[in-house]
Design an enzyme around this catalytic site. Structure first.
Site, mmCIF file in Angstrom:
data_model
loop_
_atom_site.group_PDB
_atom_site.id
_atom_site.type_symbol
_atom_site.label_atom_id
_atom_site.label_comp_id
_atom_site.label_asym_id
_atom_site.label_seq_id
_atom_site.Cartn_x
_atom_site.Cartn_y
_atom_site.Cartn_z
ATOM 1 N N THR A 1 135.399 63.621 -0.790
ATOM 2 C CA THR A 1 136.511 62.958 -1.459
ATOM 3 C C THR A 1 136.234 62.948 -2.958
ATOM 4 O O THR A 1 135.111 62.687 -3.386
ATOM 5 C CB THR A 1 136.730 61.508 -0.969
ATOM 6 O OG1 THR A 1 135.569 60.733 -1.260
ATOM 7 C CG2 THR A 1 137.011 61.462 0.522
ATOM 8 N N CYS A 2 137.252 63.244 -3.742
ATOM 9 C CA CYS A 2 137.118 63.201 -5.198
ATOM 10 C C CYS A 2 136.845 61.757 -5.608
ATOM 11 O O CYS A 2 137.619 60.853 -5.298
ATOM 12 C CB CYS A 2 138.391 63.709 -5.853
ATOM 13 S SG CYS A 2 138.389 63.513 -7.652
ATOM 14 N N VAL A 3 135.750 61.542 -6.289
ATOM 15 C CA VAL A 3 135.341 60.181 -6.619
ATOM 16 C C VAL A 3 136.355 59.483 -7.531
ATOM 17 O O VAL A 3 136.678 58.311 -7.316
ATOM 18 C CB VAL A 3 133.915 60.133 -7.204
ATOM 19 C CG1 VAL A 3 133.821 60.831 -8.540
ATOM 20 C CG2 VAL A 3 133.403 58.704 -7.291
ATOM 21 N N SER B 1 139.423 58.647 -5.576
ATOM 22 C CA SER B 1 139.069 57.616 -4.591
ATOM 23 C C SER B 1 139.022 56.232 -5.224
ATOM 24 O O SER B 1 139.554 55.265 -4.668
ATOM 25 C CB SER B 1 137.710 57.932 -3.954
ATOM 26 O OG SER B 1 137.762 59.102 -3.191
#
Length: 131
Positions: free
Chosen positions: A80-82, A85
């Site tokens: 997941t793209c931090v 997110s």
């Protein structure tokens, strides 16, 4: 038939659109055909696929659990793209601690990464497919 390596980019949310479910079905199909799914990168609203707080009704397909099973069975990295997110309230244990948030909620089997991970996939995989 030659086999290919793939990374899928999922922009659609866990529920509410068909995007993430279509990505999952595509992932199963390409593995079944003998190709290698290296990673799934969840971006924008797609990061909601990585929440541990989703509780679908008993008669509904549990897409979050399906992603986890796929990763476990086939060694697929669920990323997941931090930044996306954090904007949407999906936090790993590390991010929750860093931002003094009470609880993390990133589902088991998912990791938070940056866009550099996606850029690397674009350079190393045979195919990148976006949903």
């Amino acid at each position: 038939m030659s086999t290919l390596t793939y990374t899928l980019v999922v922009n659609g949310p866990l529920y509410g659109t068909q995007s993430a479910r279509s990505a999952y079905q595509f992932a199963r199909a390409l593995i079944q055909k003998g190709h290698t799914l290296v990673s799934v990168f969840f971006y924008q609203d797609g990061v909601t696929n990585g929440t541990s707080l989703s509780v679908p009704a008993n008669d509904e397909f549990d897409l979050a659990k399906a992603w986890q099973n796929l990763a476990q069975e086939h060694g697929v990295s669920l990323e997941t793209c931090v930044a996306a997110s954090l904007r949407r309230g999906i936090l790993s244990e590390k991010e929750a601690t860093q931002h003094c948030v009470f609880k993390d909620n990133l589902a088991d089997g998912f990791v938070q990464t940056g866009l550099g991970s996606l850029a690397e996939a674009m350079l190393t995989q045979d195919r990148i497919i976006q949903f």
